[in-house]
Design a protein around this motif. Structure first.
Motif, mmCIF file in Angstrom:
data_model
loop_
_atom_site.group_PDB
_atom_site.id
_atom_site.type_symbol
_atom_site.label_atom_id
_atom_site.label_comp_id
_atom_site.label_asym_id
_atom_site.label_seq_id
_atom_site.Cartn_x
_atom_site.Cartn_y
_atom_site.Cartn_z
ATOM 1 N N ASP A 65 12.059 9.329 12.372
ATOM 2 C CA ASP A 65 11.118 8.379 12.013
ATOM 3 C C ASP A 65 10.171 9.104 10.978
ATOM 4 O O ASP A 65 9.338 8.314 10.118
ATOM 5 N N ALA A 66 10.590 10.842 10.829
ATOM 6 C CA ALA A 66 9.009 11.166 9.783
ATOM 7 C C ALA A 66 10.448 11.261 8.379
ATOM 8 O O ALA A 66 9.685 11.669 7.409
ATOM 9 N N THR A 67 11.167 10.796 8.426
ATOM 10 C CA THR A 67 11.562 10.671 6.420
ATOM 11 C C THR A 67 10.784 9.377 5.955
ATOM 12 O O THR A 67 11.031 8.050 6.440
ATOM 13 N N LEU A 68 10.819 10.136 5.330
ATOM 14 C CA LEU A 68 10.188 8.993 3.790
ATOM 15 C C LEU A 68 11.386 8.721 3.096
ATOM 16 O O LEU A 68 12.154 9.556 2.444
ATOM 17 N N TYR A 69 10.922 7.473 3.071
ATOM 18 C CA TYR A 69 11.860 7.086 1.738
ATOM 19 C C TYR A 69 11.624 6.034 0.785
ATOM 20 O O TYR A 69 10.372 5.978 0.519
ATOM 21 N N GLU A 70 11.927 6.377 -0.083
ATOM 22 C CA GLU A 70 11.472 5.016 -1.404
ATOM 23 C C GLU A 70 12.039 3.737 -1.449
ATOM 24 O O GLU A 70 14.008 3.486 -0.801
ATOM 25 N N ILE A 71 11.098 2.728 -1.041
ATOM 26 C CA ILE A 71 11.475 1.717 -0.616
ATOM 27 C C ILE A 71 11.732 0.701 -2.212
ATOM 28 O O ILE A 71 11.693 -1.251 -1.951
ATOM 29 N N GLY A 72 11.685 1.202 -3.107
ATOM 30 C CA GLY A 72 11.954 -0.178 -4.783
ATOM 31 C C GLY A 72 10.834 -1.250 -4.848
ATOM 32 O O GLY A 72 9.739 -0.835 -4.232
ATOM 33 N N SER A 73 11.696 -1.595 -4.882
ATOM 34 C CA SER A 73 11.082 -3.276 -5.499
ATOM 35 C C SER A 73 10.560 -3.657 -3.948
ATOM 36 O O SER A 73 9.949 -4.464 -4.011
ATOM 37 N N LEU A 74 11.186 -3.213 -2.806
ATOM 38 C CA LEU A 74 9.735 -4.046 -1.828
ATOM 39 C C LEU A 74 8.554 -3.816 -1.714
ATOM 40 O O LEU A 74 7.519 -4.487 -0.779
ATOM 41 N N SER A 75 8.418 -2.749 -2.784
ATOM 42 C CA SER A 75 6.380 -1.950 -2.959
ATOM 43 C C SER A 75 5.943 -3.309 -4.179
ATOM 44 O O SER A 75 4.945 -3.998 -2.744
ATOM 45 N N LYS A 76 6.797 -4.062 -3.821
ATOM 46 C CA LYS A 76 6.128 -6.169 -4.923
ATOM 47 C C LYS A 76 5.830 -6.533 -3.760
ATOM 48 O O LYS A 76 4.729 -6.647 -3.577
ATOM 49 N N THR A 77 6.056 -6.514 -2.937
ATOM 50 C CA THR A 77 5.738 -7.400 -1.866
ATOM 51 C C THR A 77 4.018 -7.035 -0.966
ATOM 52 O O THR A 77 3.491 -8.063 -0.323
ATOM 53 N N LEU A 78 4.210 -5.816 -0.460
ATOM 54 C CA LEU A 78 3.087 -5.364 -0.778
ATOM 55 C C LEU A 78 2.371 -5.622 -1.446
ATOM 56 O O LEU A 78 0.744 -6.047 -0.827
ATOM 57 N N ALA A 79 2.409 -5.618 -2.997
ATOM 58 C CA ALA A 79 1.348 -6.009 -3.992
ATOM 59 C C ALA A 79 0.636 -6.967 -4.067
ATOM 60 O O ALA A 79 -0.019 -7.793 -3.678
ATOM 61 N N GLY A 80 2.029 -8.179 -3.431
ATOM 62 C CA GLY A 80 1.588 -9.587 -3.480
ATOM 63 C C GLY A 80 0.783 -10.197 -1.834
ATOM 64 O O GLY A 80 -0.099 -10.829 -1.780
ATOM 65 N N THR A 81 1.354 -8.728 -0.776
ATOM 66 C CA THR A 81 0.031 -9.236 0.008
ATOM 67 C C THR A 81 -1.375 -8.886 -0.048
ATOM 68 O O THR A 81 -2.215 -9.424 -0.075
ATOM 69 N N LEU A 82 -1.492 -7.852 -1.271
ATOM 70 C CA LEU A 82 -3.271 -7.415 -1.100
ATOM 71 C C LEU A 82 -3.094 -8.850 -2.485
ATOM 72 O O LEU A 82 -5.089 -9.209 -2.573
ATOM 73 N N MET A 83 -3.034 -9.105 -3.078
ATOM 74 C CA MET A 83 -2.825 -10.437 -4.070
ATOM 75 C C MET A 83 -3.673 -11.227 -3.230
ATOM 76 O O MET A 83 -4.312 -11.951 -2.933
ATOM 77 N N ALA A 84 -2.714 -11.535 -2.317
ATOM 78 C CA ALA A 84 -3.249 -13.230 -1.646
ATOM 79 C C ALA A 84 -4.045 -12.679 -0.502
ATOM 80 O O ALA A 84 -5.219 -13.581 -0.251
ATOM 81 N N ASN A 85 -4.629 -11.389 0.122
ATOM 82 C CA ASN A 85 -5.546 -11.128 -0.051
ATOM 83 C C ASN A 85 -6.300 -11.134 -0.471
ATOM 84 O O ASN A 85 -8.737 -12.201 -0.579
#
Length: 387
Positions: free
Chosen positions: A81-101
């Motif tokens: 559970d402590a392992t940090l992963y690179e989530i690649g282009s899933l990052s885009k959905t986070l940016a989209g969430t911020l823009m929706a806000n």
């Protein structure tokens, strides 16, 4: 960072059919789902080149996380559970969430000319008088190239070449926001914006810039504050400190047995630099399934290409008949990691799957794992509906 354009649909068309077929609305017991996830994870890492995976599932309010395999090939040690992963282009959905806000807060308008948020003149960011608009960035219909600088697109064209990670690192060594904005002056828009799908990570980087302009704060701070306050994702990062870097998952590129380097830092990092734990992604699944104004806005179709495929705030939206419903999905990939996220409201189901290997067949293997898992959920619900 692996470009996923309209062809993404052909790769998941079968998945969509398997995922959503034959489901009733009745709730079904989840008591066997943990065993199903275990089996799916075990099968996944039996695939060639795959030797480690983490899976997060939220199903009708119940949460599951499973880690299987060995992170470092040939050495005992599964992810945690402590392992940090690179989530690649899933990052885009986070940016989209911020823009929706931002849209809901009336900070940004979807039809705004993006040049409103750029200093200097950009007469090139239009086509025959029609400017690039914010909605075009979010829906991959801007006509911008996938990556800036343009050299990165040449490097990524042969993604599985063993030289690709090193060449990508060289392209982005010292390449910052000022360099990106300079190169943006030379981009030529060759078609009417808003009509044709062409995947663009450069467009996502511009979204991050716009958010910085309107909020007067750097993108990573905006992201971490929103995710921490609204989602509970306290561990998500773009840049890592030394202690956090020690928890970053080791990863493998293509069939190279030697571990490869992390994805290089992009100007803003919004298109492919987010790192997160599986626990963080579980919270993101819960946030997506809970709905709410921001999620609802981010899932709204901005461009519909045909009756089965549309794009929201970077979300791929796949539609089918009334029985199969609608689901939201995105693939993420960097040279040493690939992942998928699926949000399926019909089942009140969210799935996140990630591996620490990135090659031509990785996505298909994960899709097959998702197919199997959801088929079993569907069958269980169908059986429960009959009793």
């Amino acid at each position: 960072m692996i470009a996923r354009n309209r062809q993404w649909l052909s790769g998941v068309g079968l998945c969509a059919a398997l995922l959503l077929a034959g489901c009733g609305d009745e709730k079904a017991p989840a008591k066997d789902l943990a065993a199903d996830i275990d089996e799916v994870a075990a099968t996944l890492i039996e695939q060639p080149l795959l030797h480690s995976t983490s899976i997060a599932v939220v199903y009708r309010g119940k949460e599951f996380i499973r880690h299987r395999g060995d992170m470092d090939a040939g050495k005992p040690g599964p992810p945690t559970d402590a392992t940090l992963y690179e989530i690649g282009s899933l990052s885009k959905t986070l940016a989209g969430t911020l823009m929706a806000n931002a849209v809901l807060e009336h900070k940004v308008g979807l039809d705004d000319d993006i040049r409103m948020y750029l200093q200097g003149d950009y007469p090139n960011l239009q086509y025959k008088g029609e400017p690039l608009r914010v909605r075009n960035l979010l829906s991959h219909t801007s006509g911008l190239p996938n990556m800036l600088p343009e050299r990165a697109n040449t490097v990524l064209a042969d993604f599985t070449d063993h030289r690709t990670p090193g060449e990508l690192n060289a392209v982005y060594a010292g390449y910052g926001q000022a360099d990106f904005l300079r190169d943006l002056h030379s981009v030529q828009i060759g078609r009417l914006p808003g009509k044709e799908y062409a995947y663009s990570s450069a467009g996502t980087e511009l979204v991050a810039h716009i958010l910085e302009v309107v909020y007067k704060r750097d993108y990573e701070t905006l992201l971490r504050d929103f995710l921490g306050d609204s989602v509970g994702m306290t561990g998500a990062r773009i840049r890592l400190g030394d202690a956090e870097a020690a928890r970053l998952a080791i990863g493998y590129h293509s069939d190279n047995p030697v571990p490869t380097t992390p994805m290089p830092q992009l100007p803003w990092g919004a298109s492919g630099n987010v790192k997160a734990t599986t626990s963080d992604m579980l919270k993101y699944l819960t946030f997506q399934l809970a709905g709410g104004p921001v999620v609802t806005e981010s899932h709204r179709a901005l461009v519909t290409f045909d009756p089965e495929f549309s794009i929201g705030y970077f979300w791929n939206i796949v539609s089918s008949d009334a029985v199969k419903g609608v689901y939201y999905a995105h693939h993420g990939g960097v040279p040493r990691s690939q992942c998928y996220i699926y949000i399926v409201p019909k089942y009140d189901l969210g799935i996140f799957v990630i591996t620490n290997q990135s090659g031509d067949d990785t996505a298909r293997a994960m899709e097959a794992a998702i197919d199997t898992l959801v088929e079993r959920i569907a069958a269980r619900e169908k059986g429960a509906a009959k009793t």
